[in-house]
Design an enzyme around this catalytic site. Structure first.
Site, PDB file in Angstrom:
ATOM      1  N   ASP A   3       4.214 -28.975 -24.620  1.00 15.25           N
ATOM      2  CA  ASP A   3       5.535 -28.363 -24.487  1.00 15.25           C
ATOM      3  C   ASP A   3       5.891 -27.666 -25.797  1.00 15.25           C
ATOM      4  O   ASP A   3       5.933 -28.295 -26.860  1.00 15.25           O
ATOM      5  CB  ASP A   3       6.544 -29.474 -24.162  1.00 15.25           C
ATOM      6  CG  ASP A   3       7.964 -28.961 -23.968  1.00 15.25           C
ATOM      7  OD1 ASP A   3       8.204 -27.761 -24.203  1.00 15.25           O
ATOM      8  OD2 ASP A   3       8.825 -29.774 -23.597  1.00 15.25           O
ATOM      9  N   VAL A   4       6.174 -26.379 -25.716  1.00 14.66           N
ATOM     10  CA  VAL A   4       6.446 -25.608 -26.936  1.00 14.66           C
ATOM     11  C   VAL A   4       7.755 -26.011 -27.596  1.00 14.66           C
ATOM     12  O   VAL A   4       8.027 -25.610 -28.737  1.00 14.66           O
ATOM     13  CB  VAL A   4       6.460 -24.089 -26.648  1.00 14.66           C
ATOM     14  CG1 VAL A   4       5.078 -23.617 -26.259  1.00 14.66           C
ATOM     15  CG2 VAL A   4       7.475 -23.748 -25.556  1.00 14.66           C
ATOM     16  N   ASP A  62       0.337 -23.893 -24.537  1.00 18.10           N
ATOM     17  CA  ASP A  62       0.874 -23.762 -23.185  1.00 18.10           C
ATOM     18  C   ASP A  62       0.906 -25.140 -22.537  1.00 18.10           C
ATOM     19  O   ASP A  62       0.118 -26.022 -22.893  1.00 18.10           O
ATOM     20  CB  ASP A  62       0.012 -22.821 -22.346  1.00 18.10           C
ATOM     21  CG  ASP A  62       0.774 -22.214 -21.175  1.00 18.10           C
ATOM     22  OD1 ASP A  62       1.137 -21.022 -21.258  1.00 18.10           O
ATOM     23  OD2 ASP A  62       1.011 -22.929 -20.186  1.00 18.10           O
ATOM     24  N   TYR A  71      19.124 -17.679 -17.597  1.00 14.02           N
ATOM     25  CA  TYR A  71      18.068 -16.899 -18.241  1.00 14.02           C
ATOM     26  C   TYR A  71      18.656 -15.939 -19.276  1.00 14.02           C
ATOM     27  O   TYR A  71      18.215 -15.888 -20.432  1.00 14.02           O
ATOM     28  CB  TYR A  71      17.282 -16.123 -17.185  1.00 14.02           C
ATOM     29  CG  TYR A  71      16.195 -15.239 -17.762  1.00 14.02           C
ATOM     30  CD1 TYR A  71      14.999 -15.780 -18.221  1.00 14.02           C
ATOM     31  CD2 TYR A  71      16.371 -13.863 -17.841  1.00 14.02           C
ATOM     32  CE1 TYR A  71      13.999 -14.984 -18.743  1.00 14.02           C
ATOM     33  CE2 TYR A  71      15.371 -13.042 -18.369  1.00 14.02           C
ATOM     34  CZ  TYR A  71      14.196 -13.610 -18.814  1.00 14.02           C
ATOM     35  OH  TYR A  71      13.208 -12.810 -19.341  1.00 14.02           O
ATOM     36  N   ALA A  89      10.756 -11.292  -3.899  1.00 17.10           N
ATOM     37  CA  ALA A  89      11.397 -10.837  -2.666  1.00 17.10           C
ATOM     38  C   ALA A  89      12.914 -11.015  -2.739  1.00 17.10           C
ATOM     39  O   ALA A  89      13.685 -10.143  -2.299  1.00 17.10           O
ATOM     40  CB  ALA A  89      10.823 -11.604  -1.475  1.00 17.10           C
ATOM     41  N   LYS A 117      18.014 -16.384 -23.325  1.00 12.46           N
ATOM     42  CA  LYS A 117      17.195 -15.361 -23.993  1.00 12.46           C
ATOM     43  C   LYS A 117      18.026 -14.585 -25.023  1.00 12.46           C
ATOM     44  O   LYS A 117      17.504 -14.165 -26.067  1.00 12.46           O
ATOM     45  CB  LYS A 117      16.595 -14.403 -22.962  1.00 12.46           C
ATOM     46  CG  LYS A 117      15.575 -15.039 -22.027  1.00 12.46           C
ATOM     47  CD  LYS A 117      14.310 -15.469 -22.744  1.00 12.46           C
ATOM     48  CE  LYS A 117      13.370 -14.313 -22.997  1.00 12.46           C
ATOM     49  NZ  LYS A 117      12.059 -14.746 -23.543  1.00 12.46           N
TER      50      LYS A 117
END
Length: 652
Positions: free
Chosen positions: A456-457, A436, A550, A595, A554
Site C-alpha cells: 500500500d503506497v 503497487d 476523487y 458506460a 486529487k
C-alpha cells in the site's frame, strides 16, 4: 549483446553453415561457465570453406564478433573473415591497432557482420580448425605471480606453450606467430588466459576444461567467484545516496551504484590488509576498462580522483599525441561498513564490475597462497586503459540515453499510467523501483534495472522498503513519479459514503504526502537534482458531477505538489504535474464505470473516449511522454502543470 536480436546475414554455403552451428554450440558451452568467461570476455573461432558471391570457394575463419557474449552467442555473432588475408597481415613488421581493425573489417565476407575480435589474427594463425580462448580464473591465478610463466608450464604439463605478457593486438599476434607450436594443443598467455585448439570442437573444449581443472587443483580447487551467503548490508539509504552523489560528480554523469549482499565481498572489505591486497592491479588487462586498476577503499572519492589524475599525468607520455581523459571515478568500492559496492552507467554495468571484483578476490587469494599475486605494473596497465582502440571508442561518443545512470520510483506501477511511465523510464536508461498493491508488480518488467515492491503506497513501511531498495540496489533516487490513485464509483455529494471519501483521501492525498516526505532526503542528493512528477487530473480545475471524493482528494494532492515546488527549489528538486483526462486504458476505468460516465454526458462509449478538442483517444503512453518531458529535460521548470487531455474546453 542480446543474442535474441534478429540479425540478417549473408549465407556462407552449406559447409560453412554447418561449421557455424558447431562453433556456436561449443562457444555457448564455454561461455556458460563464469569461472572461464565473464561478461563478454573470451573468444572462439572455427576454420571452414565458404562460398562468395561469385560462387567461388574461399577459406574462412569464423571469429566471435565484438560485443557478443559467448554464453548466448548466435550464428550472427561471428565474423566470416578471409583467412589468407589475415595470414598476409601477419607477415607485416608493424601494424597499428586502428589500421588492423580496419583491415579485419575489409577481410570480412559480410559487411553486415560484427567487428571481429581483436584476436582474429591469432585465431587465423593457430593451425587447428577450432580455437577456444578464455580468461579462466585458475589459469590467470597461475600466471599472475612473480614466476608465473614457469609455474604455469610446470602445472599444466606437456602440450602447452606458455608465453610472457604481450599487449593484446598486433604485437600479441606476432608473438604467437613466432612461437614454436609443434606438438602443442594449448597456449597460455601470461596475465591473459588460455587458448586450446583442435580439429574437433568438443576435443578443444575437453582439453580446455582439463587444463583449467589441472590449474584449479594446484590451488585446492576453490569455488571461483562464489559470492558466499547473503550478508546484511550496512549503512543507511542516505549514506549510500551521498556516496553515489560523490561518485557521480567525479564521473561527470549519474552512476548506478550496487551495494553487494555478498558475504565474501563484505569480508574482503573489512580485511586489515585490504590496502595491500588490492594495490596490485587487475587480474587481466581487459578488466581495467570496466573496473579501473584499483578500487576505492573507504569513501574519499575526491582523494581517489586526485590520485587517478596523478596516475594519468605520470604515464600519459607513453601514449603519442593527445589522449581522451577517462573519468576519475572508481568503479569498485570497498568500505568496512558498506561492504562491496560497484558502480556503472547502468545496473548491467555495475553487475559486471561486481562479478569481476569477486573473481579477482579469489585470484588474488589463490596467487597469494603460492608465490604471491602480481599483475601488470601501473605503466603497462595504463597502456591498456588508454589503448588506441579504447581511445577511439571514447572519441566516437557512444550513444547515451537521457536517463542513463538515474534511478526512479514509480507508485501505481503495475498498470495504467504508472506502468506506462515505468516502460518509458526504462527505455530511456533509468533503473526503476515500482510500488503497487498488485502482486503482479514483482514481475511486471524483466531485466536487472527493475525492482517491484508489493504494498500500500500509503503505508510508511512500504515506502521505506521501496526507497531502501532504490538505495541499495541502484544507489539512491533521482525521480519520483506518483501515479497511484483511485477513481471511486460516482456518488452525488448529498449521498456520498464516508468509507469512499476516506479511502480516496488515503490513496489520492495521504499517500502522496507520505511519498514526498519519505523521498525528499534521497532526492536532495540526486546528482542532477531531484525531480518529482505528480500524475494529477483535469478534475483539479474542472471537476465533474458525481466525483466529489476523487476531485477533492486529487486537488489536495495537487496543492501538496505546489507546496513541494516552493519548499524544495532550494534543494535543487523540481516538482511538476501532468493533468490527464479521460485515459481509459487504466485500471480505474472499468467497463461499467465507463458506460455510466458516458451516459451521464449523453454520449456513447466511443464518443466519450474522444470527447476532446482534438478528437483523439488519450492513452497512458501519451501521459508517460509528458512525464518524460519533465524528468529528462526542462531544467528551469518547476511548479508547472501540463495538460494531457486532447484539449478540453473547460480548461483551455
Amino acid at each position: 549483446m542480446d543474442g535474441a536480436v534478429a540479425v540478417t546475414r549473408l549465407p556462407l554455403g552449406e559447409t560453412a553453415e554447418a561449421a557455424l552451428a558447431e562453433i556456436t554450440r561449443v562457444s555457448r558451452s564455454l561461455g556458460g561457465d563464469p569461472a572461464l568467461v565473464l561478461h563478454g570476455g573470451g573468444n572462439t573461432s572455427i576454420k571452414t570453406v565458404g562460398v562468395d558471391v561469385t560462387g567461388e570457394p574461399v577459406e574462412l575463419v569464423l571469429v566471435k564478433g565484438s560485443g557478443w557474449d559467448l554464453g548466448s552467442i548466435e550464428p550472427a555473432g561471428f565474423a566470416p573473415l578471409r583467412r589468407e588475408r589475415l595470414r598476409r597481415l601477419l607477415e607485416l613488421d608493424e601494424l597499428g591497432d586502428g589500421r588492423m581493425v580496419n583491415e579485419l573489417r575489409q577481410a570480412s565476407l559480410d559487411a553486415s557482420a560484427p567487428a571481429a575480435s581483436i584476436a582474429a589474427l591469432l585465431h587465423a594463425h593457430l593451425p587447428a580448425r577450432v580455437v577456444l580462448h578464455s580468461h579462466a580464473d585458475a589459469i590467470v591465478a597461475l600466471t599472475d605471480q612473480p614466476d608465473g610463466v614457469r609455474r604455469a608450464a610446470e602445472v599444466l604439463g606437456d602440450g602447452v606453450t606458455v608465453l610472457p605478457y604481450v599487449m593484446p593486438g598486433f604485437p600479441l599476434a606476432r608473438a604467437v606467430a613466432s612461437a614454436p607450436l609443434d606438438g602443442v594443443d594449448a597456449l597460455v598467455l601470461a596475465n591473459h588466459g588460455l587458448f586450446t585448439f583442435a580439429d574437433d570442437p568438443d576435443e578443444a573444449l575437453r582439453r580446455h576444461r582439463e587444463l583449467v581443472d589441472r590449474a584449479s587443483a594446484s590451488f585446492g580447487a576453490p569455488a571461483w567467484g562464489d559470492p558466499g551467503t547473503a550478508a546484511p548490508r550496512g549503512g543507511s539509504p542516505v549514506e549510500l545516496a551521498g556516496l553515489r552523489r560523490d561518485l557521480s560528480a567525479a564521473a561527470g554523469r549519474p552512476l548506478i551504484v550496487r551495494q553487494s549482499e555478498s558475504s565474501r565481498g563484505s569480508a574482503f572489505a573489512r580485511r586489515a590488509d585490504a590496502a595491500e591486497a588490492t594495490s596490485r592491479g587487475t587480474a587481466t588487462p581487459e578488466h581495467i576498462i570496466r573496473t579501473k586498476r584499483l578500487p576505492l577503499l573507504g569513501r574519499d572519492v575526491a582523494g581517489y580522483a586526485d590520485a587517478y589524475r596523478g596516475y594519468v599525468d605520470a604515464h600519459r607520455h607513453r601514449i603519442p599525441g593527445d589522449i581522451e581523459p577517462i573519468d576519475p571515478a572508481p568503479r569498485v568500492i570497498l568500505d568496512p561498513e558498506l561492504g562491496l559496492l560497484t558502480a556503472g552507467v547502468s545496473r548491467t554495468a555495475a553487475d559486471a564490475v561486481h562479478d569481476i571484483a569477486l573473481h579477482t578476490m579469489d585470484i588474488v587469494d589463490a596467487a597469494d597462497g603460492q608465490d604471491g599475486y602480481r599483475s601488470l605494473d601501473p605503466a603497462l596497465s595504463f597502456d591498456i586503459e588508454y589503448w588506441e582502440l579504447e581511445q577511439a571508442r571514447l572519441r566516437s561518443g557512444s550513444a547515451r540515453r537521457p536517463l542513463d545512470g538515474e534511478v526512479a520510483l514509480v507508485t501505481g506501477a503495475a498498470s495504467g499510467i504508472g506502468r506506462a511511465a515505468v516502460a518509458a523510464l526504462l527505455a530511456q536508461g533509468a533503473s526503476v523501483v515500482g510500488v503497487d498493491l498488485s502482486e503482479s508488480v514483482r514481475d511486471a518488467f524483466d531485466g536487472p534495472a527493475w525492482r517491484g515492491v508489493v504494498g500500500d503506497v500509503a503505508d510508511d513501511a512500504v515506502l521505506a522498503t521501496a526507497l531502501e531498495t532504490a538505495a541499495r540496489e541502484f544507489g539512491g533516487l533521482d525521480i519520483l513519479v506518483v501515479a497511484a490513485g483511485i477513481f471511486p464509483a460516482s456518488e452525488p455529494l448529498d449521498a456520498f459514503a464516508d468509507a469512499v471519501w476516506e479511502r480516496s483521501l488515503r490513496v489520492n492525498t495521504t499517500a502522496v504526502a507520505r511519498a514526498l516526505r519519505a523521498a525528499h532526503p534521497l532526492l536532495a542528493l540526486a546528482p542532477r537534482g531531484g525531480r518529482v512528477v505528480l500524475v494529477s487530473t483535469k478534475n483539479v480545475v474542472a471537476p465533474g458531477p458525481g466525483a466529489a471524493a476523487y476531485s477533492a482528494s486529487k486537488t489536495a494532492a495537487a496543492q501538496l505538489a505546489r507546496v513541494a515546488a516552493l519548499e524544495w527549489a532550494a534543494d535543487g528538486i523540481r516538482v511538476n504535474q501532468v493533468e490527464p483526462d479521460a485515459v481509459f486504458d487504466t485500471a480505474i476505468w472499468t467497463p461499467e464505470l465507463l458506460a455510466e460516465r458516458a451516459a451521464r454526458y449523453g454520449l456513447t462509449v466511443d464518443e466519450y473516449r474522444t470527447r476532446n478538442l482534438l478528437g483523439i483517444e488519450v492513452t497512458s503512453a501519451l501521459v508517460a511522454e509528458a512525464v518524460l518531458a519533465f524528468v529528462s529535460g526542462l531544467p528551469a521548470t518547476t511548479g508547472a502543470h501540463l495538460s494531457v487531455d486532447g484539449g478540453n474546453d473547460r480548461v483551455v
